[in-house]
Design a protein around this motif. Structure first.
Motif, PDB file in Angstrom:
ATOM      1  N   VAL A  22      12.990   3.148   8.292  1.00  0.00           N
ATOM      2  CA  VAL A  22      12.522   4.526   8.492  1.00  0.00           C
ATOM      3  C   VAL A  22      13.249   5.478   7.548  1.00  0.00           C
ATOM      4  O   VAL A  22      12.637   6.361   6.933  1.00  0.00           O
ATOM      5  N   ALA A  23      14.561   5.289   7.416  1.00  0.00           N
ATOM      6  CA  ALA A  23      15.350   6.155   6.536  1.00  0.00           C
ATOM      7  C   ALA A  23      14.906   6.008   5.081  1.00  0.00           C
ATOM      8  O   ALA A  23      14.778   7.004   4.349  1.00  0.00           O
ATOM      9  N   ILE A  24      14.650   4.782   4.646  1.00  0.00           N
ATOM     10  CA  ILE A  24      14.207   4.544   3.260  1.00  0.00           C
ATOM     11  C   ILE A  24      12.830   5.163   3.030  1.00  0.00           C
ATOM     12  O   ILE A  24      12.581   5.807   2.001  1.00  0.00           O
ATOM     13  N   LEU A  25      11.926   4.978   3.988  1.00  0.00           N
ATOM     14  CA  LEU A  25      10.583   5.553   3.862  1.00  0.00           C
ATOM     15  C   LEU A  25      10.645   7.080   3.843  1.00  0.00           C
ATOM     16  O   LEU A  25       9.928   7.730   3.069  1.00  0.00           O
ATOM     17  N   ALA A  26      11.484   7.650   4.688  1.00  0.00           N
ATOM     18  CA  ALA A  26      11.608   9.106   4.739  1.00  0.00           C
ATOM     19  C   ALA A  26      12.099   9.653   3.404  1.00  0.00           C
ATOM     20  O   ALA A  26      11.633  10.706   2.945  1.00  0.00           O
ATOM     21  N   ALA A  27      13.020   8.933   2.778  1.00  0.00           N
ATOM     22  CA  ALA A  27      13.509   9.369   1.466  1.00  0.00           C
ATOM     23  C   ALA A  27      12.392   9.288   0.430  1.00  0.00           C
ATOM     24  O   ALA A  27      12.225  10.193  -0.395  1.00  0.00           O
TER      25      ALA A  27
ATOM     26  N   LEU B 158       9.189   9.486   0.958  1.00  0.00           N
ATOM     27  CA  LEU B 158       8.165  10.489   1.274  1.00  0.00           C
ATOM     28  C   LEU B 158       8.688  11.914   1.155  1.00  0.00           C
ATOM     29  O   LEU B 158       7.908  12.866   1.254  1.00  0.00           O
ATOM     30  N   ARG B 159      10.005  12.039   1.011  1.00  0.00           N
ATOM     31  CA  ARG B 159      10.669  13.349   1.060  1.00  0.00           C
ATOM     32  C   ARG B 159      10.342  14.040   2.386  1.00  0.00           C
ATOM     33  O   ARG B 159      10.013  15.235   2.435  1.00  0.00           O
TER      34      ARG B 159
ATOM     35  N   PRO C  26      -2.077  11.960  -0.744  1.00  0.00           N
ATOM     36  CA  PRO C  26      -1.910  12.437   0.635  1.00  0.00           C
ATOM     37  C   PRO C  26      -1.917  11.308   1.667  1.00  0.00           C
ATOM     38  O   PRO C  26      -1.252  11.403   2.703  1.00  0.00           O
ATOM     39  N   VAL C  27      -2.630  10.218   1.361  1.00  0.00           N
ATOM     40  CA  VAL C  27      -2.735   9.118   2.307  1.00  0.00           C
ATOM     41  C   VAL C  27      -1.433   8.309   2.391  1.00  0.00           C
ATOM     42  O   VAL C  27      -1.332   7.393   3.211  1.00  0.00           O
ATOM     43  N   ARG C  28      -0.439   8.650   1.566  1.00  0.00           N
ATOM     44  CA  ARG C  28       0.840   7.927   1.609  1.00  0.00           C
ATOM     45  C   ARG C  28       1.482   8.014   2.993  1.00  0.00           C
ATOM     46  O   ARG C  28       2.177   7.095   3.423  1.00  0.00           O
ATOM     47  N   TRP C  29       1.245   9.108   3.691  1.00  0.00           N
ATOM     48  CA  TRP C  29       1.807   9.251   5.039  1.00  0.00           C
ATOM     49  C   TRP C  29       1.206   8.230   5.991  1.00  0.00           C
ATOM     50  O   TRP C  29       1.908   7.650   6.827  1.00  0.00           O
TER      51      TRP C  29
ATOM     52  N   GLY D  84       0.814  -1.210   0.000  1.00  0.00           N
ATOM     53  CA  GLY D  84       0.000   0.000   0.000  1.00  0.00           C
ATOM     54  C   GLY D  84       0.845   1.256   0.000  1.00  0.00           C
ATOM     55  O   GLY D  84       0.508   2.256  -0.656  1.00  0.00           O
ATOM     56  N   THR D  85       1.963   1.219   0.726  1.00  0.00           N
ATOM     57  CA  THR D  85       2.861   2.376   0.772  1.00  0.00           C
ATOM     58  C   THR D  85       3.475   2.648  -0.590  1.00  0.00           C
ATOM     59  O   THR D  85       3.541   3.811  -1.035  1.00  0.00           O
TER      60      THR D  85
END
Length: 274
Positions: free
Chosen positions: A108-113, A115-116, A54-57, A44-45
């Motif tokens: 977390v680091a990969i997701l943050a990248a 999601l910017r 917007p729901v990606r967060w 889903g992510t």
């Protein structure tokens, strides 16, 4: 915290966030669903990030927690309590938790990248100087209290046991274990799960959500009798930690207290008697 910060920013997106919220609650409550929940959340992510929805967060927020919940299924817990290696820097419980921390924080680091996302979105920033001092004092106070009165406080939840404090060398792997676990769980629960989901569902619901998941995730087999007291106690701790993080806009104080309280947890897991 303003009313606007507490309430959902986009009601439609908040409604669509119901599915990932339900999935992470299911994974925390039912062990057998955890791998399936992780796969669903990752899928889903990826879709939500690709569409820049917007729901990606909300989809990304529970992925680190879901990964942590699956760690024990992927890599079985190491070493029985009372092992002679509890004072070794490479003791199995310390290395096992450190491996989990590296995996989850890397996610977390990969997701943050993807999601910017800024580090501030995870509450990873330095707070005011007074909060830094409170964190240092709180770490020393809670570490001492935990090591001295930990068994008495834990008795209602985990039954009678004693901690083997005759091996001062155990404090080094205990610190390694505590740093890995404390930083990982604060970043995963209060940082990603609360911080990122708050962008969609609002801070108030996100605060409650992460606390409930935190409580459910810690209802393990070590609890005596009903797991409900453990769930309630840990959920309450999650609420307090979340409020502190939101108020100070930093995870420093929650991490300091969490690490301090995890020092006796390592002694319990690796060195306890009985």
């Amino acid at each position: 915290m303003t009313v606007r910060a507490i309430l959902p920013r986009e009601p439609a997106a908040a409604a669509r966030a119901f599915l990932p919220i339900t999935l992470v609650l299911l994974g925390a409550a039912v062990h057998e669903t955890r791998l399936a929940v992780l796969v669903a959340l990752v899928a889903g992510t990826l879709v939500a990030i690709r569409r820049d929805a917007p729901v990606r967060w909300a989809w990304a927020a529970p992925v680190p927690v879901a990964l942590s919940l699956c760690w024990g299924l992927i890599v079985p817990p190491a070493a029985a309590p009372g092992g002679a290696d509890c004072s070794s820097i490479v003791s199995p419980p310390a290395l096992w938790r450190l491996g989990e921390a590296i995996l989850v924080l890397g996610a977390v680091a990969i997701l943050a990248a993807g999601l910017r996302a800024s580090t501030a979105s995870l509450y990873l920033r330095w707070p005011p100087v007074r909060v830094i001092w409170v964190s240092l004092i709180g770490f020393g106070l809670f570490a001492a209290l935990g090591l001295i009165v930990g068994p008495a406080l834990a008795h209602p939840f985990f039954g009678s046991f004693e901690l083997d404090m005759s091996q001062p060398g155990a404090l080094l792997p205990a610190l390694l274990f505590a740093l890995g676990n404390g930083i990982m769980e604060e970043v995963a629960y209060r940082g990603a799960l609360m911080g990122w989901s708050a962008r969609v569902i609002g801070l108030g619901p996100a605060l409650g959500l992460q606390a409930v998941v935190f409580g459910l995730a810690h209802a393990g087999p070590d609890a005596v009798g009903s797991p409900l007291p453990v769930i309630i106690a840990l959920a309450a701790g999650g609420v307090i930690a979340g409020l502190v993080a939101a108020r100070t806009r930093s995870l420093l104080l929650p991490i300091a207290i969490h690490v301090a309280l995890d020092l006796p947890l390592y002694i319990y897991l690796a060195c306890r008697i009985g």
